[in-house]
Structure formats: structure tokens, C-alpha cells
Design a protein around this motif. Structure first.
Motif, PDB file in Angstrom:
ATOM      1  N   UNK A 184       0.838  -1.198   0.000  1.00 41.55           N
ATOM      2  CA  UNK A 184       0.000   0.000   0.000  1.00 41.55           C
ATOM      3  C   UNK A 184       0.875   1.251   0.000  1.00 41.55           C
ATOM      4  N   UNK A 185       0.376   2.283  -0.655  1.00 42.32           N
ATOM      5  CA  UNK A 185       1.028   3.600  -0.713  1.00 42.32           C
ATOM      6  C   UNK A 185       2.475   3.506  -1.189  1.00 42.32           C
ATOM      7  N   UNK A 186       2.738   2.623  -2.156  1.00 40.16           N
ATOM      8  CA  UNK A 186       4.109   2.436  -2.629  1.00 40.16           C
ATOM      9  C   UNK A 186       4.371   3.033  -4.012  1.00 40.16           C
ATOM     10  N   UNK A 187       3.332   3.557  -4.683  1.00 42.47           N
ATOM     11  CA  UNK A 187       3.502   4.107  -6.031  1.00 42.47           C
ATOM     12  C   UNK A 187       3.220   5.599  -6.044  1.00 42.47           C
ATOM     13  N   UNK A 188       4.099   6.328  -6.727  1.00 44.24           N
ATOM     14  CA  UNK A 188       3.878   7.771  -6.923  1.00 44.24           C
ATOM     15  C   UNK A 188       2.872   8.020  -8.036  1.00 44.24           C
ATOM     16  N   UNK A 189       2.846   7.123  -9.009  1.00 40.97           N
ATOM     17  CA  UNK A 189       1.943   7.259 -10.152  1.00 40.97           C
ATOM     18  C   UNK A 189       1.572   5.876 -10.667  1.00 40.97           C
ATOM     19  N   UNK A 190       0.395   5.802 -11.271  1.00 37.50           N
ATOM     20  CA  UNK A 190      -0.105   4.561 -11.858  1.00 37.50           C
ATOM     21  C   UNK A 190      -0.725   4.919 -13.200  1.00 37.50           C
TER      22      UNK A 190
ATOM     23  N   UNK B  81      -6.161   0.275  -6.651  1.00 35.04           N
ATOM     24  CA  UNK B  81      -5.290   1.304  -7.232  1.00 35.04           C
ATOM     25  C   UNK B  81      -5.166   2.476  -6.266  1.00 35.04           C
ATOM     26  N   UNK B  82      -6.288   2.896  -5.709  1.00 37.15           N
ATOM     27  CA  UNK B  82      -6.264   3.999  -4.737  1.00 37.15           C
ATOM     28  C   UNK B  82      -5.354   3.647  -3.558  1.00 37.15           C
ATOM     29  N   UNK B  83      -5.453   2.434  -3.047  1.00 35.96           N
ATOM     30  CA  UNK B  83      -4.627   2.021  -1.909  1.00 35.96           C
ATOM     31  C   UNK B  83      -3.151   1.943  -2.282  1.00 35.96           C
ATOM     32  N   UNK B  84      -2.850   1.595  -3.514  1.00 38.50           N
ATOM     33  CA  UNK B  84      -1.473   1.467  -3.966  1.00 38.50           C
ATOM     34  C   UNK B  84      -0.786   2.825  -4.134  1.00 38.50           C
TER      35      UNK B  84
END
Length: 195
Positions: free
Chosen positions: A103-109, A128-131
Motif C-alpha cells: 500500500x502507498x508504494x507508487x507515486x503514479x499509476x 489502485x487507490x490504496x497502492x
């Protein structure tokens, strides 16, 4: 049968479909990557990278960053691996509904021509929101010819169907713009996880 190959490429026909995707989606993929506004050190996840055109663009834009492609098709993972072999791109077997990244590991998707296939869409968007990290951007590209689960096409009003789901998932700062492109009219949507 051809529509199913665009949804989940397999075998020899799947390899040919990958080549078509690489060509027809190139312009939209460039738009999607550009709208992320990358500075070079971010972590970016692309869902459904197909033959890897977007992964290569991301890797070139992120010399100090991390690029992860989440792709369920072994045929597409193989094509993406070949296209990005000179870059430290990570390829993961999965979908937006099944991805097991922290969780919360991506700056952008980002995702090009596959969000319309995500099943179930609300749960996939919640993942996606959680990531995403707070303030992170989600960029989506969909062509009017993109295949839907019922084998029909997305059409020119797909944003009317997609944006309510993004709002329900909690995304903010939504934008949507159609432009003529390499595969008919192409929709570019951006959304953010609230900061």
C-alpha cells in the motif's frame, strides 16, 4: 475470437495482437506517460502494459526510479520483457484486482486500453487507490475502439461511464479529454489520490 485476444492475448495470434497494440496505442501511450509529469525518481506502476511500449517510455523517463508492469498475459509479459531488456523494469503476473504490491508504494499509476476490462471495476479502483501514495496521480488512456467485456467497443462516451466509478473510489482532481489519435478518438483521464 479476435476481440478476446485483445482482452487476453494468447498463443501465436496473441503475439500478432501485441504487435498491433504496440503500433496502434503508441500515440495514446505517449500522452499517458507525459501527463504523469515525472521528474526521474518516482515509482510508477503500469497495469496491463501489453507489449511494453509504455514500460519502455517510463523506464527512459525514470533513470533513478522504479518501473513495475502488472500484466496477466504470459505472451504480453514476454514481449514487454524483450522491449525493456536494457532497463531494470519489473514484470508482475497479475491484474488491478489481484496485485500484491505494498500500500502507498507508487507515486503514479497508469493504464492504456485495459481499465474498461477490469473486473470488478470498483474493487480494482479501490486497490489502485490504496497502492497510490497520497497526492499520487492515476492516468488512464482508452480508445473508442477498446474492447469491453461483452466484446463491444468503448465508444466516444466511455468517460461518462468511467468518471463516476473514479469518484466513488475517492479519486479527486478528475480530468477527461478526447483527442484524435492513432486508434480513432482517444480518451485521456487523470485522477489523484487526495493528499
Amino acid at each position: 475470437m479476435i476481440a478476446a485476444q485483445f482482452a487476453n492475448p494468447r498463443g501465436l495470434l496473441g503475439r500478432l495482437v501485441g504487435r498491433v497494440m504496440a503500433r496502434d496505442n503508441a500515440q495514446l501511450t505517449r500522452r499517458v506517460v507525459a501527463v504523469l509529469g515525472l521528474s526521474g525518481g518516482e515509482t510508477v506502476v503500469e497495469f496491463g502494459p501489453g507489449p511494453g511500449v509504455g514500460l519502455r517510455l517510463l523506464a527512459e523517463a525514470l533513470p533513478r526510479g522504479r518501473v513495475i508492469g502488472v500484466e496477466p498475459s504470459p505472451v504480453m509479459r514476454a514481449q514487454a520483457s524483450r522491449r525493456t531488456r536494457r532497463f531494470p523494469v519489473e514484470l508482475v503476473d497479475g491484474t488491478a484486482a489481484t496485485v500484491a504490491l505494498p500500500a502507498a508504494s507508487a507515486d503514479a499509476i497508469c493504464a492504456v486500453n485495459n481499465v474498461q476490462l477490469w473486473q470488478p471495476l470498483p474493487e480494482s479502483l479501490a486497490r489502485v487507490m490504496a497502492l497510490l501514495r497520497p497526492g499520487g496521480v492515476f492516468a488512464i488512456g482508452v480508445t473508442e475502439h477498446a474492447v469491453l467485456p461483452d466484446d463491444s467497443s468503448a465508444g466516444r462516451h466511455y468517460d461518462d461511464r468511467l468518471l463516476p466509478h473514479l469518484r466513488e473510489a475517492g479519486f479527486t482532481a478528475l480530468t477527461a479529454a478526447w483527442e484524435p489519435g492513432g486508434n480513432g478518438h482517444e480518451l485521456l483521464v487523470t485522477a489523484r489520490r487526495p493528499g
